[in-house]
Design an enzyme around this catalytic site. Structure first.
Site, mmCIF file in Angstrom:
data_model
loop_
_atom_site.group_PDB
_atom_site.id
_atom_site.type_symbol
_atom_site.label_atom_id
_atom_site.label_comp_id
_atom_site.label_asym_id
_atom_site.label_seq_id
_atom_site.Cartn_x
_atom_site.Cartn_y
_atom_site.Cartn_z
ATOM 1 N N THR A 139 0.811 -1.219 0.000
ATOM 2 C CA THR A 139 0.000 0.000 0.000
ATOM 3 C C THR A 139 0.844 1.268 0.000
ATOM 4 O O THR A 139 0.345 2.350 -0.330
ATOM 5 C CB THR A 139 -0.927 0.045 1.226
ATOM 6 O OG1 THR A 139 -0.131 0.067 2.426
ATOM 7 C CG2 THR A 139 -1.846 -1.169 1.252
ATOM 8 N N CYS A 187 2.303 2.586 9.504
ATOM 9 C CA CYS A 187 1.301 2.619 10.565
ATOM 10 C C CYS A 187 1.930 2.460 11.945
ATOM 11 O O CYS A 187 3.051 1.967 12.092
ATOM 12 C CB CYS A 187 0.293 1.474 10.384
ATOM 13 S SG CYS A 187 -0.544 1.424 8.798
ATOM 14 N N ARG A 193 -6.999 -3.452 8.704
ATOM 15 C CA ARG A 193 -6.748 -4.869 8.432
ATOM 16 C C ARG A 193 -5.250 -5.113 8.324
ATOM 17 O O ARG A 193 -4.531 -4.341 7.681
ATOM 18 C CB ARG A 193 -7.441 -5.273 7.128
ATOM 19 C CG ARG A 193 -7.269 -6.734 6.757
ATOM 20 C CD ARG A 193 -7.996 -7.021 5.449
ATOM 21 N NE ARG A 193 -7.812 -8.397 5.034
ATOM 22 C CZ ARG A 193 -8.303 -8.921 3.928
ATOM 23 N NH1 ARG A 193 -9.034 -8.151 3.120
ATOM 24 N NH2 ARG A 193 -8.098 -10.181 3.614
ATOM 25 N N ARG A 242 4.126 6.565 3.159
ATOM 26 C CA ARG A 242 3.241 7.661 3.545
ATOM 27 C C ARG A 242 2.552 7.309 4.858
ATOM 28 O O ARG A 242 2.266 6.139 5.115
ATOM 29 C CB ARG A 242 2.155 7.891 2.476
ATOM 30 C CG ARG A 242 2.684 8.111 1.082
ATOM 31 C CD ARG A 242 1.525 8.370 0.100
ATOM 32 N NE ARG A 242 0.522 7.311 0.125
ATOM 33 C CZ ARG A 242 0.597 6.185 -0.563
ATOM 34 N NH1 ARG A 242 1.648 5.946 -1.337
ATOM 35 N NH2 ARG A 242 -0.366 5.290 -0.498
ATOM 36 N N CYS A 284 -0.271 6.545 7.511
ATOM 37 C CA CYS A 284 -1.619 5.978 7.440
ATOM 38 C C CYS A 284 -2.644 7.022 7.874
ATOM 39 O O CYS A 284 -2.437 7.767 8.832
ATOM 40 C CB CYS A 284 -1.699 4.754 8.356
ATOM 41 S SG CYS A 284 -3.358 4.065 8.543
ATOM 42 N N CYS A 312 -4.544 5.536 11.511
ATOM 43 C CA CYS A 312 -3.915 5.579 12.832
ATOM 44 C C CYS A 312 -3.053 6.826 13.051
ATOM 45 O O CYS A 312 -2.576 7.064 14.158
ATOM 46 C CB CYS A 312 -3.082 4.324 13.071
ATOM 47 S SG CYS A 312 -1.635 4.149 11.982
#
Length: 351
Positions: A33, A37, A44, A66, A68, A71
């Site tokens: 992605t 995080c 997920r 990048r 998230c 969060c």
């Protein structure tokens, strides 16, 4: 230190459990992605092979991830410094903006104080954080075939000229000049020590350097000239292969690289590079040792020059060369990376 973190198996278990004990102590970048995080992120959970763990936010950003949007890892613990939380919130609200010190002043903060605060909190300044996000996003747009103007807007530059100048500084030429059906293709590879730029043709790897290395633009210009302008964005199979091998290397699984290499240099220079490849992981050599091994004991300075001219970092392990007194000598990727690489490879020596 980066490698004080436990192995990935421990961290992945903590990630699955959303273990709050790791809050602020480790972060996970997800290669599928492109985001990073907090360990307690409610999203997920990614597959283990797509996870890259970092000790700091700076490490995640330098690796090209990048933050998230679920969060908000930049906001994690940001209340420690009065200027950090509001500026982090402003950056998340407008990540494409070309932030400047004037923007910082306009929000009532002293730029020097902000620089120190962000350095303490994240290991990177606020403006560096904003610039890394803009450049990484713009490179992604171009690599996917996007137009220059789209990349410019995503990067938040207020004029095509400003964007082209920034991109040229990073990759050696303006983005519009990259060929679509190129002989050589350049792409990013994320590592625990920061993003790297890899350039390969269909059969071999020509370059692998950390994206912040000062010599990167000149190295790319050399390849551009050698390929008669046939340099584009994207990747061929050797880049995929070296990315997989780098993943195994940093995971402590395998220090052997089998990616075909295009070693471009004089006969003497290639001989030095081959001697570097022969140094086992976990061992080091002095320049004088290399000179003796190649049968040129008086050519210590020439060996040092050849070592510095290496354009395929890690695979041709110039970081394994140290001073005759045992001190770390100059390394194009930064001495902090050299220390971490040598420390990592001690695990291979013990094994």
């Amino acid at each position: 230190m980066l490698f004080d973190l436990p192995d990935d198996a421990v961290l992945y278990t903590a990630l699955l459990a959303r273990d709050a004990a790791w809050e602020g102590r480790a972060y996970v970048g997800v290669t599928s992605t492109g985001v990073f995080c907090r360990m307690t992120c409610p999203a997920r959970k990614p597959k283990r092979e797509n996870c890259r763990f970092h000790e700091t936010v700076a490490g995640c950003l330098e690796a090209g991830f990048r933050p998230c949007r679920r969060c908000h890892p930049l906001a994690c613990g940001s209340g420690a410094e009065p200027s950090v939380a509001p500026l982090v919130a402003a950056l998340e609200a407008d990540p494409a903006r070309r932030w400047s010190e004037d923007d910082v002043v306009a929000r009532g903060f002293d730029p020097s104080t902000v620089r120190r605060a962000f350095k303490r909190q994240f290991g990177i300044t606020f403006l560096e954080m904003a610039r890394l996000r803009r450049l990484r996003e713009s490179a992604g747009v171009l690599a996917k075939g996007g137009k220059v103007i789209e990349a410019q807007l995503d990067a938040g530059y207020d004029s095509p000229a400003a964007f082209r100048a920034a991109f040229a500084k990073l990759l050696g030429q303006a983005p519009a000049k990259f060929a679509e059906d190129a002989l050589l293709r350049a792409d990013w590879i994320d590592t625990p020590l920061g993003a790297m730029v890899a350039v390969s043709d269909r059969s071999a790897l020509h370059l692998l350097e950390f994206s912040d290395r000062p010599a990167l633009p000149s190295s790319l210009r050399h390849l551009l000239k050698a390929s008669k302008g046939s340099l584009g964005l994207g990747r061929y199979a050797p880049t995929d292969q070296v990315e997989a091998e780098l993943g195994a290397f940093f995971a402590g699984q395998n220090a052997t690289f089998r990616t075909p290499l295009a070693l471009e240099g004089s006969e003497f220079t290639r001989t030095v590079w081959q001697a570097l490849v022969a140094i086992p992981a976990g061992e080091t050599r002095a320049y004088a040792d290399i000179a003796r091994e190649i049968g040129r004991p008086s050519a210590v300075r020439a060996v040092a020059r050849a070592n510095g001219a290496n354009r395929i970092a890690l695979v041709v392990p110039c970081h394994r060369v140290i001073g005759s007194d045992g001190a770390l000598t100059g390394y194009g990727g930064g001495l902090w990376r050299k220390r971490n690489l040598i420390e990592l490879e001690r695990g291979y020596a013990r094994a």
